[in-house]
Scaffold this motif. Structure first.
Motif, short mmCIF file in Angstrom:
data_model
loop_
_atom_site.label_atom_id
_atom_site.label_comp_id
_atom_site.label_asym_id
_atom_site.label_seq_id
_atom_site.Cartn_x
_atom_site.Cartn_y
_atom_site.Cartn_z
N LEU A 118 -3.62 10.09 9.85
CA LEU A 118 -3.03 8.76 9.69
C LEU A 118 -3.85 7.92 8.71
N ILE A 119 -5.16 7.94 8.87
CA ILE A 119 -6.04 7.18 7.97
C ILE A 119 -5.88 7.67 6.54
N ILE A 120 -5.81 8.98 6.35
CA ILE A 120 -5.65 9.53 5.01
C ILE A 120 -4.36 9.03 4.37
N PHE A 121 -3.27 9.02 5.12
CA PHE A 121 -2.00 8.56 4.56
C PHE A 121 -1.99 7.05 4.31
N ILE A 122 -2.70 6.30 5.14
CA ILE A 122 -2.76 4.85 4.95
C ILE A 122 -3.57 4.49 3.72
N VAL A 123 -4.68 5.19 3.52
CA VAL A 123 -5.57 4.89 2.39
C VAL A 123 -4.86 5.10 1.07
N GLY A 124 -4.04 6.10 0.96
CA GLY A 124 -3.32 6.35 -0.28
C GLY A 124 -3.18 7.83 -0.54
N TYR A 125 -2.39 8.13 -1.53
CA TYR A 125 -2.11 9.53 -1.82
C TYR A 125 -3.27 10.19 -2.56
N SER A 126 -3.94 9.50 -3.44
CA SER A 126 -5.08 10.04 -4.17
C SER A 126 -6.36 9.55 -3.50
N ILE A 127 -7.11 10.47 -2.91
CA ILE A 127 -8.32 10.09 -2.18
C ILE A 127 -9.51 10.89 -2.69
N LYS B 223 -5.88 20.64 -4.82
CA LYS B 223 -5.03 20.60 -6.00
C LYS B 223 -3.58 20.30 -5.62
N LYS B 224 -3.10 20.93 -4.54
CA LYS B 224 -1.72 20.71 -4.11
C LYS B 224 -1.49 19.28 -3.62
N GLU B 225 -2.52 18.69 -2.97
CA GLU B 225 -2.39 17.35 -2.39
C GLU B 225 -2.92 16.24 -3.32
N ASN B 226 -3.38 16.63 -4.51
CA ASN B 226 -3.89 15.66 -5.49
C ASN B 226 -5.12 14.92 -4.97
N TRP B 227 -6.04 15.66 -4.34
CA TRP B 227 -7.28 15.09 -3.84
C TRP B 227 -8.37 15.26 -4.87
#
Length: 58
Positions: A10-19, A52-56
């Motif tokens: 949840l925190i990862i999705f709240i922070v944003g797509y590029s982390i 790479k798939k999740e744009n991290w």
């Protein structure tokens, strides 16, 4: 344990797509080890593929 994992996602999705993601490295060949200043092994390959798939940024 499930609640903790859900909270982390949840925190990862709240922070944003590029982390930015920091990974702790410990040597347990062949899973993960350092060679010439580079991290090698099975787990880093999996993490890099997912990143790479999740744009991290790792």
């Amino acid at each position: 344990m499930k609640k903790i994992l859900l909270f982390i996602f949840l925190i990862i999705f709240i922070v944003g797509y590029s982390i930015d993601l920091k990974i702790i490295v410990y040597e347990t060949p062949p899973i993960m080890f350092a060679e010439n200043g580079k991290i090698k092994g099975i787990l880093p390959e999996i993490i890099n593929y997912i990143a790479k798939k999740e744009n991290w940024n790792i």
